[in-house]
Design a protein around this motif. Structure first.
Motif, PDB file in Angstrom:
ATOM      1  N   TRP A 142       0.871  -1.159   0.000  1.00 32.18           N
ATOM      2  CA  TRP A 142       0.000   0.000   0.000  1.00 32.18           C
ATOM      3  C   TRP A 142       0.915   1.218   0.000  1.00 32.18           C
ATOM      4  CZ3 TRP A 142      -3.297   1.279   4.937  1.00 32.18           C
ATOM      5  CH2 TRP A 142      -3.983   2.484   4.718  1.00 32.18           C
TER       6      TRP A 142
ATOM      7  N   ILE B 110      -4.987   0.914  -3.398  1.00 33.63           N
ATOM      8  CA  ILE B 110      -5.918   2.018  -3.721  1.00 33.63           C
ATOM      9  C   ILE B 110      -5.286   3.233  -4.387  1.00 33.63           C
ATOM     10  CG2 ILE B 110      -7.749   1.464  -2.100  1.00 33.63           C
ATOM     11  CD1 ILE B 110      -6.391   3.229  -0.030  1.00 33.63           C
TER      12      ILE B 110
ATOM     13  N   ILE C 217      -6.715  -3.515  -6.886  1.00 38.54           N
ATOM     14  CA  ILE C 217      -7.665  -3.724  -5.785  1.00 38.54           C
ATOM     15  C   ILE C 217      -9.007  -3.081  -6.168  1.00 38.54           C
ATOM     16  CG2 ILE C 217      -7.181  -1.528  -4.581  1.00 38.54           C
ATOM     17  CD1 ILE C 217      -7.107  -3.051  -1.940  1.00 38.54           C
TER      18      ILE C 217
ATOM     19  N   PHE D 208       1.459  -7.462   7.341  1.00 39.35           N
ATOM     20  CA  PHE D 208       0.937  -6.208   6.772  1.00 39.35           C
ATOM     21  C   PHE D 208       1.303  -5.021   7.670  1.00 39.35           C
ATOM     22  CE2 PHE D 208      -2.739  -3.212   6.673  1.00 39.35           C
ATOM     23  CZ  PHE D 208      -2.621  -2.779   5.362  1.00 39.35           C
TER      24      PHE D 208
HETATM   25  C1  GLC Z   1      -7.067  -2.758   3.798  1.00 42.15           C
HETATM   26  C2  GLC Z   1      -6.517  -4.021   3.150  1.00 42.15           C
HETATM   27  C3  GLC Z   1      -5.048  -3.848   2.864  1.00 42.15           C
HETATM   28  C4  GLC Z   1      -4.849  -2.621   1.977  1.00 42.15           C
HETATM   29  C5  GLC Z   1      -5.453  -1.393   2.638  1.00 42.15           C
HETATM   30  C6  GLC Z   1      -5.423  -0.177   1.735  1.00 42.15           C
HETATM   31  O1  GLC Z   1      -6.525  -2.570   5.058  1.00 42.15           O
HETATM   32  O2  GLC Z   1      -6.760  -5.147   3.936  1.00 42.15           O
HETATM   33  O3  GLC Z   1      -4.529  -4.997   2.252  1.00 42.15           O
HETATM   34  O4  GLC Z   1      -3.496  -2.426   1.750  1.00 42.15           O
HETATM   35  O5  GLC Z   1      -6.803  -1.633   2.979  1.00 42.15           O
HETATM   36  O6  GLC Z   1      -6.149  -0.401   0.584  1.00 42.15           O
END
Ligand code: GLC
Length: 681
Positions: free
Chosen positions: A185, A214, A250, A469
């Motif tokens: 991310w 995103i 995504i 993560f």
């Molecule tokens: C959520 C997802 C993660 C992603 C983040 C930003 O936390 O689980 O994988 O990176 O959103 O989109």
């Protein structure tokens, strides 16, 4: 021989989790008894309150074990905790939690009596597996409208197989999706992505995909691409394909409320979003700010939302990940207003400790608030249903929207799709990843423990964010986690914004990462064959020792080793600074120690307990008696390994056969027997 009985209670909602329409049994609840009574509970002041109890009860024997429940906290044996099926966006997967992102209400009790139970119920379900009383399973739905399936067979594996046939064949991704993927991310633009690909290619570390989080979108709006960051997206997708890299964007559940944004305007106009009590579009807030949620439980809205994936497919995209689909709600417009009012009412110049705590709770309670889930509605086959009654179906609906669209848009081709939230039934449309874990050693072990439970519930294409993560990974954790990731169908390194950079080439032992990931590619003939056979035969890929050696008391207690397919057992290292680990061999096995696909040592060991040294740059697995493991030389990407010579590792005394599964990795004619070749020793 197996037997499935369906006990229908009340008026269950049709979740479409199962694919067989079984007749309803009359009368009881199989192995369970419904208990309706009143319990008196006294508090510290000896004040007694009456608590109404209404639950399904099963009395356990001292030695009974419980397996299943899919994506969840705690052990492979689930006994001794209280779980809640209530899909939740919660990044702290600690053992004190009760729910993660999925709702997988299937479990097997093994012991005095052995049977499987599936509670097809899309609302919140409390599964007390020996918490209130150590010897009782107590299952409490929020209302009594559910289907209970009881499955009996001669072994746990046969029970699971019968269940898997009941729920339909598991999703099969394209073969490139078994390659290694890098995600983060925070990759902002073409330049960032090129740098990642270069980092891997220059260092000779195999790579097949890069994930777009995103940041690729325009203002976090689904099905848009930011033109400043990606001025010619189709061209860039093609450039990456030339490098043998698939870009995987995504898609989030919430659709941004913004005048002029086509998806929003069309959705409102055509009535495709979830509505509030008054019939107006419900307003929640997620990454884009205020959003509406597409009503993916409504056939028409689902088709509409699914059709939108075409926008990116037309630009060359062949895979997606669906996120925030519990659905996660950072706050709702309505609740935010209410909370602000309450905060104003406690605000004064002299707030005491309790006021401050109340303030904190009010703010923390904004996200994923149960009241919000009670305040919007779906249209299911013409009936208005409150979201909280079907909460656990949302991620399923969203991924099904995509899956159904792919079927229509690209009927002959496999498209990669995996989701964060899920319900049983979604496994037919896509895989899942294990959500926002942390860079903690215990999450490496949790990753291992979830694999068989997920397989029991039909989810075969799965894996965790390798390296974790949240939080800052250490190099040794990433090395050990990558060594487990070699074996998980989804092998993806992903990390959160603001954490330490986690791409393999950012560390010092680049050579080791190259070799470890190379081992993944080298073992692909075995890993892919086993995946395909498990999917096509409704079997598990990862099997707890307890299932395979049911008469071995030691094997039954093992919680940190798994059988993977028919030939091997894995036993990863999951503690920091360890030189190796204890391993239990339920039968004689051949230890295989790899530093790379060119440096392989083997040693035959008898049944028993061992301490096995495993260095940071090694992978160890064990071959079962009379079994074969085909392998090859790794390449830099999946297609690069295809043509290489097939070799065999084995632990065979005289002769044995192995069924090798091979296909083009894209098509859907899986059933064709020409894909199986017998290789012999
Ligand atoms: C959520 C997802 C993660 C992603 C983040 C930003 O936390 O689980 O994988 O990176 O959103 O989109």
């Amino acid at each position: 021989m197996s037997r499935i009985q369906r006990f229908s209670i009340g008026n269950p909602i049709n979740t479409e989790a199962v694919v067989q329409n079984l007749p309803k049994e009359k009368g009881d609840f199989g192995y369970f008894t419904r208990i309706q009574d009143v319990e008196l509970k006294s508090d510290e002041n000896s004040q007694e309150t009456m608590i109404q109890k209404d639950y399904l009860l099963y009395r356990m024997d001292e030695k009974d074990r419980i397996y299943g429940l899919g994506e969840n906290v705690r052990g492979i044996n689930k006994r001794g905790w209280i779980y809640e099926s209530n899909c939740t966006d919660d990044p702290y997967h600690m053992e004190t939690k009760h729910s993660l992102y999925g709702a997988h209400n299937f479990f097997v009790v093994s012991g005095k009596e052995t049977f499987g139970a599936f509670l097809d119920y899309p609302g919140k379900l409390v599964l007390d597996m020996g918490y209130e009383r150590m010897d009782e399973i107590r299952i409490t739905p929020e209302d009594w409208n559910l289907d209970l399936y009881i499955i009996e067979a001669d072994s746990i594996l046969e029970i699971v197989k019968a269940f898997r046939q009941l729920i339909g064949r598991s999703y099969i991704p394209p073969k490139w999706a078994f390659g290694f993927g890098q995600s983060r991310w925070g990759y902002q633009n073409e330049g960032d992505i090129r740098a990642v690909v270069k980092g891997y290619r220059d260092n000779g570390i195999p790579l097949d995909s890069v994930y777009l989080d995103i940041d690729y979108m325009e203002g976090f709006k689904d099905f848009t691409v930011n033109e400043e960051r990606f001025p010619d997206f189709p061209k860039f997708v093609e450039e990456m394909k030339q490098e043998h890299i698939h870009l995987v964007p995504i898609i989030d559940a919430g659709v941004k409320i913004e005048e002029g944004y086509e998806v929003y305007e069309e959705g409102v106009k055509q009535g495709h979003f979830c509505k509030d009590q008054a019939g107006k579009e419900f307003v929640g807030a997620v990454w884009p700010g205020k959003v509406h949620f597409p009503d993916v439980l409504d056939k028409k809205a689902r088709k509409w939302f699914g059709g939108k994936y075409k926008v990116l497919m037309d630009q060359g995209i062949e895979g997606f990940w669906n996120d925030m689909n519990e659905p996660a709600i950072f706050y709702s417009q309505k609740n935010l207003e209410k909370v602000m009012k309450e905060i104003k009412s406690i605000k004064n110049d002299n707030m005491d400790m309790w006021d401050v705590f109340a303030f904190k709770d009010l703010v923390n309670g904004l996200a994923n608030n149960p009241e919000d889930y009670k305040s919007f509605y779906h249209n299911m086959d013409g009936t208005r249903i409150c979201h909280d009654k079907v909460h656990n179906l949302y991620g399923f609906g969203m991924t099904r929207a995509a899956g159904e669209a792919f079927e229509e848009l690209e009927p002959e081709k496999r498209i990669l799709i995996f989701s964060r939230s899920s319900y049983i039934g979604m496994h037919r449309y896509g895989g899942i990843w294990m959500g926002d874990n942390q860079s903690w050693w215990q999450h490496l072990l949790l990753n291992l423990k979830m694999l068989p439970s997920l397989n029991m519930c039909g989810f075969l294409y799965t894996g965790a964010d390798l390296g974790g993560f949240g939080g800052d990974v250490t190099e040794d954790l990433l090395l050990r986690w990558t060594a487990l990731g070699i074996f998980t169908p989804l092998m993806r390194n992903h990390s959160a914004l603001g954490t330490r950079e986690q791409e393999c080439y950012q560390f010092t032992r680049i050579e080791t990462f190259r070799r470890l990931i190379g081992i993944r590619y080298g073992l692909m003939p075995y890993l892919y064959s086993e995946y395909m056979k498990a999917a096509l035969r409704d079997e598990m890929l990862f099997v707890p020792l307890a299932f395979a050696y049911p008469d071995d008391e030691h094997a039954k207690a093992v919680e940190d080793q798994l059988l993977l397919g028919e030939s091997i057992m894995i036993a990863p290292v999951y503690t920091q600074n360890a030189l190796g680990r204890y391993v239990y061999l339920p039968e004689p096995m051949k230890l295989v120690r790899l530093k790379s696909m060119d440096q392989i040592e083997t040693e035959v060991l008898g049944q028993g307990h061992y301490y096995i040294e495993i260095a940071l740059d090694e992978v160890v697995f064990f071959i079962r008696p009379e079994k074969i493991v085909p392998y090859t030389q790794p390449g830099q990407y999946m297609g690069d390994c295809q043509e290489k010579e097939l070799k065999l590792l084995d632990f065979v005394s005289k002769t044995a056969e192995y069924e090798l599964y091979q296909d083009d990795g894209y098509g859907k004619d899986y059933g064709n027997s020409s894909h199986i070749t017998k290789v012999c020793v």
